[in-house]
Enzyme design. Structure first.
Site, PDB file in Angstrom:
ATOM      1  N   LYS A  67      76.060  80.411  33.309  1.00  0.00           N
ATOM      2  CA  LYS A  67      74.705  80.285  33.847  1.00  0.00           C
ATOM      3  C   LYS A  67      74.769  80.342  35.370  1.00  0.00           C
ATOM      4  O   LYS A  67      75.640  79.723  35.987  1.00  0.00           O
ATOM      5  CB  LYS A  67      74.047  78.974  33.415  1.00  0.00           C
ATOM      6  CG  LYS A  67      72.590  78.865  33.910  1.00  0.00           C
ATOM      7  CD  LYS A  67      71.888  77.648  33.375  1.00  0.00           C
ATOM      8  CE  LYS A  67      72.246  76.393  34.136  1.00  0.00           C
ATOM      9  NZ  LYS A  67      71.418  75.231  33.730  1.00  0.00           N
ATOM     10  N   ARG A 110      67.385  72.343  27.459  1.00  0.00           N
ATOM     11  CA  ARG A 110      68.639  71.650  27.141  1.00  0.00           C
ATOM     12  C   ARG A 110      68.713  70.291  27.819  1.00  0.00           C
ATOM     13  O   ARG A 110      69.290  69.345  27.281  1.00  0.00           O
ATOM     14  CB  ARG A 110      69.848  72.520  27.453  1.00  0.00           C
ATOM     15  CG  ARG A 110      70.077  72.980  28.893  1.00  0.00           C
ATOM     16  CD  ARG A 110      70.718  71.923  29.770  1.00  0.00           C
ATOM     17  NE  ARG A 110      71.568  72.485  30.797  1.00  0.00           N
ATOM     18  CZ  ARG A 110      71.902  71.832  31.893  1.00  0.00           C
ATOM     19  NH1 ARG A 110      71.397  70.628  32.154  1.00  0.00           N
ATOM     20  NH2 ARG A 110      72.720  72.395  32.771  1.00  0.00           N
ATOM     21  N   GLY A 219      66.670  63.464  36.319  1.00  0.00           N
ATOM     22  CA  GLY A 219      66.234  64.174  37.512  1.00  0.00           C
ATOM     23  C   GLY A 219      67.314  64.377  38.544  1.00  0.00           C
ATOM     24  O   GLY A 219      67.544  65.487  39.017  1.00  0.00           O
ATOM     25  N   SER A 294      72.206  61.636  32.951  1.00  0.00           N
ATOM     26  CA  SER A 294      72.669  63.009  32.776  1.00  0.00           C
ATOM     27  C   SER A 294      72.608  63.764  34.097  1.00  0.00           C
ATOM     28  O   SER A 294      71.605  63.699  34.801  1.00  0.00           O
ATOM     29  CB  SER A 294      71.792  63.718  31.736  1.00  0.00           C
ATOM     30  OG  SER A 294      72.085  65.093  31.672  1.00  0.00           O
TER      31      SER A 294
END
Length: 323
Positions: A67, A110, A219, A294
């Site tokens: 990506k 995702r 975020g 995350s």
């Protein structure tokens, strides 16, 4: 050579949120089992933004992809997206290109799906009140993922501007929706909390999160971005997507560690994949606060892109182009 070109619309037709969450289950398990090949992402800085290259290989699916994503915050002033991405899928046997697909929606999907998996594993089964900080694309997929795994009856939205929050609220159906300007009030009685902002200061007071809540932090992804205060982090059971990446990129964890309030060797309870694999327990009490932080990794992109391409190839989706 024929290469399949998949637009955002093609990607949306090829996978739903539940499918993306299941893709995350496999991806995170391979990350924590040390099966996935995930070189560090490489960033190219310009005066106006950053472009990142994120390659990855998942052996369980024989899925190989790269990506390229750009983050240019100034784009918003021009009325265009600040985050733009493409994914190149390669044949794992030959290295030949198989597809190029929109990665902007895939990234939001995702990221939301990772929080959906964490919510499924860590939140109370009876959780039905969700508070969302943010009103952008990421906030929307966060809520979509939460609703895919829990029967949400009430949604509270807190955003930088009331206009964006009201626009988000107007899109929602099948739930009670309310826009809040007071973060503390928005957290009162909330069972699930998602933050998907680019803030550099905490978006809510950490002591306002109630016992039993599950919080997703999706975020911040640089050391300068901080969505949560150290007090909240000290109260929570911390689960991350991957330990090394979290302590290199999660601004709130880095800041708490620098202040001597967080020891990653002790205070990171688990990686999400370790919970999937049952190597570590998730929630063990109805009163504890669980926190999934995350920063994102290529395994997520590869897993979703693989499923998208499988569907597109079987349904003749997208456009084949001879290159």
């Amino acid at each position: 050579m024929p290469v399949r070109i998949l637009s955002r619309s093609d990607v949306e037709k090829s996978i739903d949120m539940k499918g993306a969450i299941e893709a995350m289950r496999s991806a995170f398990a391979q990350v924590s089992n040390h099966d996935a090949e995930l070189p560090p992402r490489v960033g190219v800085e310009t005066p106006l933004g950053v472009t990142l290259s994120m390659p990855g290989f998942l052996p369980a699916e024989e899925a190989l992809a790269i990506k390229v994503v750009s983050v240019f915050e100034g784009n918003r002033a021009q009325g265009i997206s600040a985050i733009n991405a493409l994914v190149l899928v390669l044949d794992a046997q030959t290295g030949m290109p198989r597809a190029i697909m929109d990665g902007t929606y895939l990234t939001a999907l995702r990221t939301g799906a990772a929080s959906g998996l964490a919510t499924d594993l860590l939140s109370l089964p009876t959780a039905d009140v969700a508070t969302i900080f943010g009103a952008g694309v990421q906030a929307r997929t966060q809520l979509q993922a939460v609703r895919a795994v829990r029967d949400i009856r009430e949604v509270r939205i807190v955003a930088r501007t009331s206009e964006s929050a009201e626009a988000f609220a107007a899109e929602l159906e099948g739930v009670q929706v309310q826009v809040y300007s007071d973060a503390r009030l928005a957290l009162s009685g909330a069972h699930i909390v998602c933050s998907a902002t680019t803030s550099r200061v905490p978006v809510f007071p950490g002591d306002a999160v109630e016992p039993g809540a599950h919080v997703n932090g999706a975020g911040s992804f640089t050391p300068e971005m901080i969505e949560f205060d150290a007090g909240f982090i000290q109260r929570a059971k911390v689960i991350v997507d991957e330990r090394t990446a979290a302590m290199a990129e999660a601004g709130e964890l880095i800041a708490a560690a620098r202040a001597g309030l967080f020891d990653p060797s002790v205070d990171i309870h688990a990686e999400l994949g370790e919970v999937v694999l049952r190597l570590r327990e998730g929630r063990t009490s109805p009163h504890e606060i669980t926190f999934f932080k995350s920063v994102g990794n290529a395994a997520q992109d590869v897993a979703v892109a693989h499923r998208v391409l499988e569907h597109a190839e079987s349904h003749d989706g997208g456009t084949l182009v001879e290159i």
